[in-house]
Design an enzyme around this catalytic site. Structure first.
Site, mmCIF file in Angstrom:
data_model
loop_
_atom_site.group_PDB
_atom_site.id
_atom_site.type_symbol
_atom_site.label_atom_id
_atom_site.label_comp_id
_atom_site.label_asym_id
_atom_site.label_seq_id
_atom_site.Cartn_x
_atom_site.Cartn_y
_atom_site.Cartn_z
ATOM 1 N N ARG A 125 -18.029 -1.585 4.317
ATOM 2 C CA ARG A 125 -18.990 -2.397 3.558
ATOM 3 C C ARG A 125 -19.656 -3.425 4.464
ATOM 4 O O ARG A 125 -20.781 -3.847 4.258
ATOM 5 C CB ARG A 125 -18.195 -3.091 2.426
ATOM 6 N N HIS A 165 -1.180 -5.736 1.893
ATOM 7 C CA HIS A 165 -2.337 -6.641 1.838
ATOM 8 C C HIS A 165 -1.896 -7.964 1.204
ATOM 9 O O HIS A 165 -1.149 -7.969 0.220
ATOM 10 C CB HIS A 165 -3.467 -6.027 1.007
ATOM 11 N N GLU A 207 0.828 -1.207 0.000
ATOM 12 C CA GLU A 207 0.000 0.000 0.000
ATOM 13 C C GLU A 207 0.866 1.262 0.000
ATOM 14 O O GLU A 207 1.773 1.401 0.808
ATOM 15 C CB GLU A 207 -0.927 0.018 1.230
ATOM 16 N N CYS A 252 -8.153 -1.912 7.818
ATOM 17 C CA CYS A 252 -6.738 -1.861 7.398
ATOM 18 C C CYS A 252 -6.313 -0.435 7.047
ATOM 19 O O CYS A 252 -5.260 0.041 7.482
ATOM 20 C CB CYS A 252 -6.496 -2.799 6.209
HETATM 21 N N1 PCA Z 1 -8.472 -7.033 6.100
HETATM 22 C C1 PCA Z 1 -9.445 -5.992 6.326
HETATM 23 C C2 PCA Z 1 -9.439 -5.751 7.804
HETATM 24 C C3 PCA Z 1 -8.690 -6.885 8.411
HETATM 25 C C4 PCA Z 1 -8.061 -7.571 7.275
HETATM 26 O O1 PCA Z 1 -7.280 -8.543 7.369
HETATM 27 C C5 PCA Z 1 -9.176 -4.740 5.485
HETATM 28 O O2 PCA Z 1 -8.612 -4.843 4.381
HETATM 29 O O3 PCA Z 1 -9.549 -3.638 5.903
#
Ligand code: PCA
Length: 221
Positions: free
Chosen positions: A96, A173, A86, A149
């Protein structure tokens, strides 16, 4: 006599608990599978709750007791086929689905009056390149979403900027594991081994930036 003492560089790595009716979250499984030491890095691993009001609170407490040099947060992005590093977190919560305590903010700022966005201060391109060079699909992402996140990454970068901290911080991610995806999914997920390997490559890609920051501490004359 000149004594060179190699100081360990402290890396705090976080993953999340399961959410959205999932039973596992590969981000935490992968973080938990990292070694305690990797080259000059001493690694501390923590699991964060998928709860807006708690996730950064837990992270901040660990930062302010352990004082890491690097904070690498990770989370699951089930709809992405590859590792995504990111670049930016935005000042917006627009969920969502509810978090694990049933809270579902809509169009709310992470911090009212704070900047619209913060950039990661990790070497995001070097990380993407190092992971890709090891044969694993990775790219830079320009959105960390608008759920927990993004919230944690925004709060982390806000903490770093407002405290004028030398900490390197950012977010990665990871994709779903193959067994988490429906048969109809257009991609097949990524094995835990490959996700763990990607996180190791990501940490190693941060070393040049970290060593630049800490080299003045490592020489004891
Ligand atoms: N993914 C979610 C929150 C926790 C996770 O592992 C996100 O992308 O916000």
């Amino acid at each position: 006599m000149v004594v060179i003492k190699m100081k360990k560089i402290k890396a705090l790595v976080c993953g999340f608990e399961p959410f959205d009716q999932g039973h596992i979250n590969p981000s935490w499984l992968a973080v938990n599978a990292l070694p305690d030491e990797l080259e000059v890095l001493e690694i501390k691993k923590i699991q964060l709750p998928v709860v807006f009001s708690k996730a950064f609170y837990d992270l901040e407490k660990t930062i302010e007791t352990w004082w890491p040099d690097l904070v690498l947060c990770t989370g699951l992005a089930k709809d992405r086929p590859q590792i995504t590093i990111e670049r930016v977190a935005i000042n917006l919560c627009d969920a969502r689905i509810p978090d694990n305590q049933g809270f579902q903010p809509s169009d709310q700022p992470v911090i009212a009056g704070a900047p619209d966005a913060y950039f990661s201060n990790l070497p995001v391109k070097d990380i993407a390149m190092k992971i890709s060079e090891s044969g694993i699909k990775a790219s830079i992402s320009n959105t960390a979403g608008t759920f927990v996140c993004n919230y944690v990454m925004y709060k982390l970068m806000h903490w770093i900027v407002t405290k004028k901290s030398p900490i390197l911080g950012g977010f990665i991610h990871v994709p779903a594991l193959p067994e988490m995806l429906e048969h109809s999914s257009s991609f097949s997920g990524m094995s835990l081994d490959l996700i763990v390997m990607s996180l190791k490559q990501a940490l190693l890609a941060c070393l040049p930036s970290l060593e630049k920051r800490t080299c003045s501490d490592s020489l004891q004359l």
